[in-house]
Scaffold this motif. Sequence first.
Motif, PDB file in Angstrom:
ATOM      1  N   TYR A   9      58.266   0.795  10.557  1.00 44.12           N
ATOM      2  CA  TYR A   9      58.246   1.359   9.202  1.00 44.12           C
ATOM      3  C   TYR A   9      58.946   2.710   9.177  1.00 44.12           C
ATOM      4  CZ  TYR A   9      54.634  -2.186   8.890  1.00 44.12           C
ATOM      5  OH  TYR A   9      53.960  -3.369   8.945  1.00 44.12           O
ATOM      6  N   PHE A  10      58.652   3.528  10.190  1.00 48.57           N
ATOM      7  CA  PHE A  10      59.279   4.850  10.218  1.00 48.57           C
ATOM      8  C   PHE A  10      60.780   4.731  10.464  1.00 48.57           C
ATOM      9  CE2 PHE A  10      54.943   6.257  10.589  1.00 48.57           C
ATOM     10  CZ  PHE A  10      54.945   7.431   9.857  1.00 48.57           C
ATOM     11  N   LYS A  11      61.164   3.727  11.225  1.00 46.78           N
ATOM     12  CA  LYS A  11      62.582   3.546  11.497  1.00 46.78           C
ATOM     13  C   LYS A  11      63.331   3.255  10.191  1.00 46.78           C
ATOM     14  CE  LYS A  11      64.395  -0.084  13.595  1.00 46.78           C
ATOM     15  NZ  LYS A  11      64.638  -1.056  14.665  1.00 46.78           N
ATOM     16  N   ASP A  25      56.269   2.215  14.297  1.00 42.73           N
ATOM     17  CA  ASP A  25      57.672   2.601  14.420  1.00 42.73           C
ATOM     18  C   ASP A  25      58.613   1.818  13.504  1.00 42.73           C
ATOM     19  OD1 ASP A  25      59.847   4.134  15.778  1.00 42.73           O
ATOM     20  OD2 ASP A  25      60.465   2.101  16.265  1.00 42.73           O
ATOM     21  N   GLY A  64      58.996   6.896  15.319  1.00 40.53           N
ATOM     22  CA  GLY A  64      57.668   6.302  15.359  1.00 40.53           C
ATOM     23  C   GLY A  64      56.567   7.301  15.649  1.00 40.53           C
ATOM     24  N   PHE A 104      53.795   2.805  18.404  1.00 34.32           N
ATOM     25  CA  PHE A 104      54.459   1.518  18.649  1.00 34.32           C
ATOM     26  C   PHE A 104      54.374   0.627  17.417  1.00 34.32           C
ATOM     27  CE2 PHE A 104      54.240  -2.947  19.960  1.00 34.32           C
ATOM     28  CZ  PHE A 104      55.357  -3.064  20.768  1.00 34.32           C
TER      29      PHE A 104
END
Lengths: 80, 714
Positions: B419-421, B417, B427, B414
């Motif tokens: 940053y990964f998005k 996510d 995420g 959560f």
Amino acid sequence: MKQPLTALAEGEICKVNSLLTEGILRRRMLDLGLVEGTYILALHIGRKREIAAYLIRGAVIALRKEDAERIIITNISKYL
Amino acid sequence: MGLTAFSTGFEVARNRTEDFDDSEKKIIALAGNPNVGKSTVFNALTGLKQHTGNWPGKTVESARGEYTHQKNDYVVYDLPGTYSIMASSAEEEVARDFICFYPHDLTVVVIDATCIERNLNLVLQILEANPKTLVCLNLIDEAKRNGITIDIERLSQNLGCRVIATNARDGKGLDALKKAISSLTESDGAIISYSPVSYKPYIQRAVDCLLPYCAKLSAGKLNASWLALKILDFDESFNISLKIHLNENNIDETLLDKAVQAARTYLEDNNIDENTLHDDIVSQIVLHAEELYLSCVQRTSAAKSSSRKIDKYVLSKSVGIPLMILLMCVVFYLTITGANYPSELLSALFGKIETVLLAFFVRLNAPSWLTSMLVEGVWRTLGWVVSVMLPPMAIFFPLFTLLEDMGYLPRIAFMLDPYFKKAGAHGKQALTTMMGFGCNACGVIGCRIIDSPRERLIATLTNCFVPCNGKFPAMIAIITLFFTPASLASGVSTALSALLLTALILLGIFITFGASKLLSKTLLKGVSSSFVLELPPYRKPQVGKVIVRSIFDRTLFVLGRAVMVAAPAGLIIWLLSNLTVGGASLLTHAAGFLDPFARVIGLDGIILLAFILGFPANEIVIPLIVMGYMAQGALTEISTMQLGTILVQNGWTWITALCVLLFSLLHFPCATTMLTIKKETGSVKWTLAAFFIPLLAGIIICFAVNMIATQFIF
């Protein structure tokens, strides 16, 4: 007033009006119980509102901004 | 994802079960939402009589267990955790096809007493399909603590099926569950009649068009109207599974096709499209679940779940991320320091066995080359890999599984996510990346938790950008030798090494983001898919069970694969270092051949060769380098001090050390990981991509660093 779910602030509750999603995402959202009239309570809004956790039918579900935007809600009010 | 007949769950369920002879046993399907303690129920029922694997052709985990109750044998199939059986993922397909087409005596649906309303959705769907169903109301104690009172008698009455309350983690209610299972599988009379969900009139009429055929198809095993509903519900994968089922039972499809056509025309005439129909079906089920919930469950308004109170802090902007970093630091610290001692013990043990083996071969009068090849080549490499690899994994994985069991991991997904998005990734990749620190092969298997294929591939291909346990000891040794001046007090130098190691790890994470972004813009172009993540309530971890399970499921599994590659590698290394051509060993020749290229990227021939020969396991890279420099025929253990002297004597500067660190972080994944990637992706192309992407990154970065350092600094 109809608004996207992203308009919901932390601690506010609302009702689902409709879903603008299609295909698998629509099915997933329905599986979570997001049918018309379902209550959603915003528990935690994440960094830059990119992600948020909601209480939906007793479960805590996190949705990204892009997906939450496509859930149309009404009847926003303060909860507690 | 192209669906072929063979990739469907039905085929899978059938193949899966053909391996076993279940003819004399009662077959139980165990279904349920994720995170409801389904596996706890499964473990409690079957104990250690389990067989885990994959549903063939799918990266969906399967588990099959057996137990005996009052002289009857039962087989339990643990179906994947799903929210529905309307098949929007591979897991749901497997679960649905098992429930629909695989002959079984009873379905047990495990539901979470703290989240009944959402769970009832699945119960209703399964009951609709097949009324031979039993509800196991798990986590009943937790519900009580949270102020939830459930009228179980009434729930059972209103649902029309038996409901057994359990608290599987302490074995509560399991006897009752076993008794109920046995009575329900023995006689049909025990089933309370199920009152079906009432759908809108137009749905009922469309279903009626199909009913006569469906009654024949279902042969009394499935509910005919449910079958009709599924056929109408535009679910391609279901219809494929159904067709296979029909062909197997020699049922003519044409009549059915005609009836489906008639029903579809009826729907079209009434302006009902795919979405409307599906929405109406689901709404009816959801609202029915809500009604049941309201009639049987009471919550005291004062009781607010403690999870939400904890989340206020854990997910908050100020505490959340620092807490996460702190926790991960603790995990790494415990892993690295805690592994030293058992590693030494194991290494000593392998050494002792080696002496025994040597004596044994001498007594057999085996030729000395054979003794050397098997003992110093194969056995020593094997021992080395096991003693360096096993202890850190046996510490890291249980710790990681503890965090998983507590429910903390989805919170990490959560928080990370966003940053990964940005990198076009998912995420949950945060979690697979963290598992990669323990072992990249495990990280790659972990990528199954990401349900969209694109994001799963990104996570798989970039997993090895974070260093695994096997790389840490070498990295620490090199940092200590070359980057912390000996003049510093020991405390200061330890802190400095830790800091530099952290910097290296952060670099790995940074490159993970970069590579994910690059992949999602090039090879794996596409829009980020949806992200639905459940944050389950925090639970007290079951420490004992966690340790046992994580050692069996993860540690031994990886170790097994590592041993399989380490033994032949030991043989090859021995041959290279002991076969001579023109007075020098093959190893020296190979190193000489690689040397010019290796120098360009700041390494030398021996180092590069060590990385290549270290393909089976990164743990042996440093010993291989030493073996190469000393022109020895086998791996030998030496102290860090000796290592420093040898390296400097062989021309290492801080630039060499830096390039080795970087190349160690960025090169091809180890053989175990490659094998796993091939198994998980099922594609040679992506396996090769996983090999070359980090290698290319490593070559480019080492080249740049070497050039800049030699040109501008000296």
